[in-house]
Motif scaffolding. Sequence first.
Motif, mmCIF file in Angstrom:
data_model
loop_
_atom_site.group_PDB
_atom_site.id
_atom_site.type_symbol
_atom_site.label_atom_id
_atom_site.label_comp_id
_atom_site.label_asym_id
_atom_site.label_seq_id
_atom_site.Cartn_x
_atom_site.Cartn_y
_atom_site.Cartn_z
ATOM 1 N N UNK C 56 4.177 -3.113 -6.018
ATOM 2 C CA UNK C 56 5.027 -2.876 -4.863
ATOM 3 C C UNK C 56 4.438 -3.448 -3.586
ATOM 4 N N UNK C 57 3.213 -3.942 -3.647
ATOM 5 C CA UNK C 57 2.588 -4.351 -2.402
ATOM 6 C C UNK C 57 2.909 -5.798 -2.068
ATOM 7 N N UNK C 87 9.553 0.453 -9.023
ATOM 8 C CA UNK C 87 8.204 0.190 -8.526
ATOM 9 C C UNK C 87 7.622 1.412 -7.845
ATOM 10 N N UNK C 89 3.844 3.232 -6.337
ATOM 11 C CA UNK C 89 2.457 2.982 -5.958
ATOM 12 C C UNK C 89 1.545 3.410 -7.119
#
Lengths: 294, 276, 448
Positions: C56-57, C87, C89
Amino acid sequence: MSKIYKNYTAYFIFVVPALLLYITFYLIPLFNSLRYSFTDWNGINDPVYTGFGNFAKALADEKFWVAFKNNAYFVGFSVFIQVPLIIFISIIVSGVKRFLGFYKLTVFLPSILSTASVSIIWKFIYAPEAGLLNQVLRTIGLDSWVKIWLGDEAYAIFAVLVTNGWQWTGFYIVLILAAIFAISKEVLEAGEIDGATGWTKARLLTIPLIRPVIGVTLLLSVTGAMKALDIVLIMTKGGPFGSTELMATYMYKQAYSMNDFGYANAIAIVITLFTALVTLGLQFFNNRSKEDAY
Amino acid sequence: MNNKPKRRILPHVILMAYVLSVLYPLWFVVVSSMKNNTEMFNDPWGLPPSWNLTNYASVLSNSLVIRNFMNSMFIGLIATVTTILLSTAIAYALTRMKFKSLNRIVYGLLLLSLLIPPASLLIPLYTMIQELGLYNTYFALIIPYAAFGIPLTVFVVSAFLKSIPLELEEAGVMDGLTTYGILLRVIIPLTMPTLVTVFILNFINNWNEYIMASLFLSSQELRTMPVAVVAFADKFNMNYGALTASIAISIFPVILMYSFFQKSIIEGVTAGSVKG
Amino acid sequence: MKKQSLLLAITALVALAGCSEKNAETTEKAIASSTTEVSKPASSDPFKMVLRHIHIRETALPTLKLLEEVVQKTEEEVPGLKFTLDGVEDTVNRNVKLKAEMASGTQPPIFSLFGGADTQNYSKAGRLLALNDIMAEVGIQDSFFDLREFTVDGKIYGLPESGYIEGFFYNKKLFADAGVEVPTTWDDLLVAMEKLKAKGITPLAMGAGGGDGWVANMLVNNLMIALGGPSLQEGFASGATKWTDPAVVETFKRVADLVDKKYIDPNVLGLAFAEGQATFYTGKAAMLFDGSWAVNAIIGDTSVVKDSTGFFRFPDVDGAGDGYINGGWSNGYGFSADLKDNELQAVKAFIKNFYTLDNQARILGETNQIPAMKGITEVKGASELITMIGKQQGSAKGAYPAFDAFVQTSVKVELETIVQELLGGKIKPEAAAERMQKAQESANAEGK
């Protein structure tokens, strides 16, 4: 009057919806947590009943007591430093006329930030080399005071305390300010005619009038201190070597990194009991020192 | 009126010192949002070498940031309004209505919430959200947020109500108001400053809430701001500039909102006042 | 909403068309052959599948793009399939979300999974799909470097997406300035560190404060295995080896020595992992002991060392583990054991499309991560540094996973605490070893 305030239908309408919501999303999960505290459960397989084993383990766990001590620091800090400071600043702010809006805005700013943001900022205040605090100390010649603030077990917990205080003081100031501003003008003017000004006025008039709100502030900050979690989780994760662990972070780790949900829930219950004791003590003092509505 | 200049300046000196301790750390967010990692570590507190807005551009160019922002607004506002309405009603009932023992039980139940570390509720809550079919809907956050705000709001509002003299309500009864009428016409206007305060406090809590937001929602379109901000914090490859820029973006509207609302905390109270 | 249902209708039509065509041609290969007659009509009905990933980043965008392409290709191949990408973290997924789902049996059909303890727990609870047959069917049963972390009792429950190796990153310029050669033995390393220190350069950057005790543990783990051999860490949980064995005590002594001589950044406990990394990429320290995941930060746009960083594997210590390298393939995808026939088909197609050499080469070239599959010969776009790391990996005798694959979580956490105390000079090496052994014994006794 009494007829108006003995209205069953109204009472039902006012109380039940809120209570229902609260019970469903707060108390039922709590009840589940209580059930698991008597089991050995890794969060996946079926829980195995173990009686009071988890509670005995907590009471014999050195690391838990380190955490307990740190929570005691948190409580002490809020009762003896933070709350008096909050009242002091609130009274000063309520007394000024110029820049009032500016003060009210700025004082509150830290509470707008999420804990994650606050932690990032303060990590750069405490950073060993380029950190603000050490830079200031070096500039004013206090080189011997320069420390690795978050890496030294003698200072780390206090560094976190100050950060937590920085974040929440404004929140409570605004609460108290709202109370002060809600005091009717007539009452204050009457007091002024009697010659009460400055701190005399604050002590004799303002503080007694806002007592209930001060009580709530105390209650919130003390229970908050007992449950404190995210600031430590983000800033130090309990390190260095467990010296900044809090009861709630210890619980969190037992659950989410050690998979020991039974033990974690037992710790949660112990935290709840301790907090209840502290709260009762607080209420006791509150009631003894002058009249209170409850 | 006290005209000694010393008396008038001293409070400002104290307050300015306090304000400085508040603002200077925030200054850090502003300057670092215009730096890259190397500049940041070499001189975290200094001015950026140039007034560089690329970090902001890169955050805003993420197509979903605006959407996440609106989600946070929407969820935060609805949950907060719900909390305030329910809590004011319950606080009114608890402090005014004559059901002594029932009141004590309700108050005690609410008090219980202060004792519970919320982290211990996450897994049971998650399971419940799934069972109720709320998972991955706006309600998955709105309802728990509304519920979690209730106890604190009830305590604060009750405390304020206790300090309001009964005479005003008695006057209302004379005018023929009902139980509901008194709440709407007398209590709510009187407690407006408090309600605004708790509104702001609750809204900020909801605005910043991260764990539930990342647990109870899954689709990108529903995500809230705190979850979006995390996208800029890769532990293995931290981009501090973009991170601080995204923090700045996420706090700006709250500051705006607060500075707008905070006026009403004192308006009507200090207008024409001759305190000093 | 409208748009979506329209889309569904179209995919359903296409799927139907595809199906009748297939029927006309009489059963195709792979996918069709594995489905039973009964489920066939169902396979053309539209169905949705959740795919839980952790990309997700911002920095994971290339990885996400690759995943999306595989998803699209799989959707085209499996009639009626529509993936929902979910998604989350990584720590939230790993520590709370997936755990809660596994407890209630509501895990998504495809999800990001960690090897080691997670895989063992979930497979014991019967939640994970064993992949041995599918791998044979797709023809990738021998394609991976190492599946130990995903293997329980001979069954493979997950497939890694990429891997890592650990070693020393070094600043070529600072090495040249101090007249230091790349060390191949521990003694050379100490000499190099002394020379660097004499020049006023911090020899080894490290941020292991707060919750980042694991950073120091990487060094401890490598030194311990170099001295005691890879089998050392495999025996702790069974009692075959002990933390009080000479190799471990010697490891603690040498680490304490690095601290005493100020070879390790004295601020180590005041810095988080990312800050320790920054000490290196802002050119303030000569070396960084880290995993290959650090490459992206080191060759990032603003890094001052992006063109002057080299990598060498752990130097020889004249011990049983010389020449071995710490590397692991522990994050990848797992699949739910509870799948309908059409979902199983989709899982097979996903595995076939995702685990290809082309994709692995892209992972290496675009995201600078060590591939999980063998046989990549040439990669376009791979950075010089990752190529160098690849060569170091190739020259090693073998790889061993991090110690936490073999010990209980409580032992891992205790080592983080104790090594932090060692870094802070609060505990003697012998006492540290004894406390570790005590923690190990109580964990063994609890049987978790």
